[in-house]
Design a protein around this motif. Structure first.
Motif, PDB file in Angstrom:
ATOM      1  N   THR A 134       0.786  -1.382   0.163  1.00  0.00           N
ATOM      2  CA  THR A 134      -0.043   0.102  -0.297  1.00  0.00           C
ATOM      3  C   THR A 134       0.881   1.200   0.154  1.00  0.00           C
ATOM      4  O   THR A 134       0.510   2.342   0.626  1.00  0.00           O
ATOM      5  CB  THR A 134      -1.296  -0.396   1.326  1.00  0.00           C
ATOM      6  OG1 THR A 134      -0.197  -0.290   2.446  1.00  0.00           O
ATOM      7  CG2 THR A 134      -1.692  -0.994   0.724  1.00  0.00           C
ATOM      8  N   ALA A 162       2.251   6.741   8.066  1.00  0.00           N
ATOM      9  CA  ALA A 162       2.242   6.157   6.751  1.00  0.00           C
ATOM     10  C   ALA A 162       2.097   7.451   5.415  1.00  0.00           C
ATOM     11  O   ALA A 162       1.580   8.595   6.698  1.00  0.00           O
ATOM     12  CB  ALA A 162       0.184   6.217   7.098  1.00  0.00           C
ATOM     13  N   GLN A 168      -3.725   6.361   4.240  1.00  0.00           N
ATOM     14  CA  GLN A 168      -3.501   4.952   4.855  1.00  0.00           C
ATOM     15  C   GLN A 168      -2.706   5.249   6.083  1.00  0.00           C
ATOM     16  O   GLN A 168      -2.080   4.390   7.012  1.00  0.00           O
ATOM     17  CB  GLN A 168      -2.003   4.796   4.293  1.00  0.00           C
ATOM     18  CG  GLN A 168      -2.021   4.081   3.249  1.00  0.00           C
ATOM     19  CD  GLN A 168      -2.901   2.636   2.779  1.00  0.00           C
ATOM     20  OE1 GLN A 168      -2.782   1.485   3.341  1.00  0.00           O
ATOM     21  NE2 GLN A 168      -3.593   2.352   2.098  1.00  0.00           N
ATOM     22  N   LYS A 200      -3.727   3.696   9.541  1.00  0.00           N
ATOM     23  CA  LYS A 200      -2.897   2.562  10.504  1.00  0.00           C
ATOM     24  C   LYS A 200      -1.493   2.606  11.313  1.00  0.00           C
ATOM     25  O   LYS A 200      -0.987   2.083  12.031  1.00  0.00           O
ATOM     26  CB  LYS A 200      -1.891   1.539   9.159  1.00  0.00           C
ATOM     27  CG  LYS A 200      -2.915   0.818   7.809  1.00  0.00           C
ATOM     28  CD  LYS A 200      -2.176   0.113   6.640  1.00  0.00           C
ATOM     29  CE  LYS A 200      -2.857  -0.280   5.679  1.00  0.00           C
ATOM     30  NZ  LYS A 200      -1.829  -0.064   4.818  1.00  0.00           N
TER      31      LYS A 200
END
Length: 106
Positions: free
Chosen positions: A58, A82, A87, A90
């Motif tokens: 990703t 991230a 993202q 996360k």
């Protein structure tokens, strides 16, 4: 008499050290080097290694490997940063490889 609630937890597959609760799973659809992995909101009894940038499926992330605090077995990694806006969810969460953890019923 009320039904007893059973908590499901996860342990290190080597030494059975408790590392996470089933209720803390954010996603079961993660991929690790060796197969499936679970994203947890947090984990315990782990040691976080040095941070490094990795190109994952990703995108680019700053991560640190996480190991069992008892036996030292590497169990997965923690997302520290991230770079892609999609993202960001996360960050601060921990990925544990499915084959490196075992379910334990407490």
């Amino acid at each position: 008499m009320a039904d007893e609630v059973v908590s499901r937890s996860y342990c290190c597959f080597v030494c059975r050290n408790y590392v996470a609760e089933h209720d803390d799973i954010v996603s079961k659809s993660f991929q690790a080097h060796t197969g499936r992995a679970y994203l947890f909101s947090h984990a315990v009894n782990i040691v976080t290694g040095p941070k490094e940038d990795r190109h994952l499926l990703t995108g680019l992330h700053t991560v640190a490997d996480v190991s069992c605090s008892d036996c030292g077995e590497t169990l997965g990694w923690k997302y520290l940063k991230a770079y892609e806006p999609s993202q960001k969810y996360k960050e601060g969460k921990v990925v544990l490889e499915k084959y490196k953890i075992v379910k334990d019923f407490c």
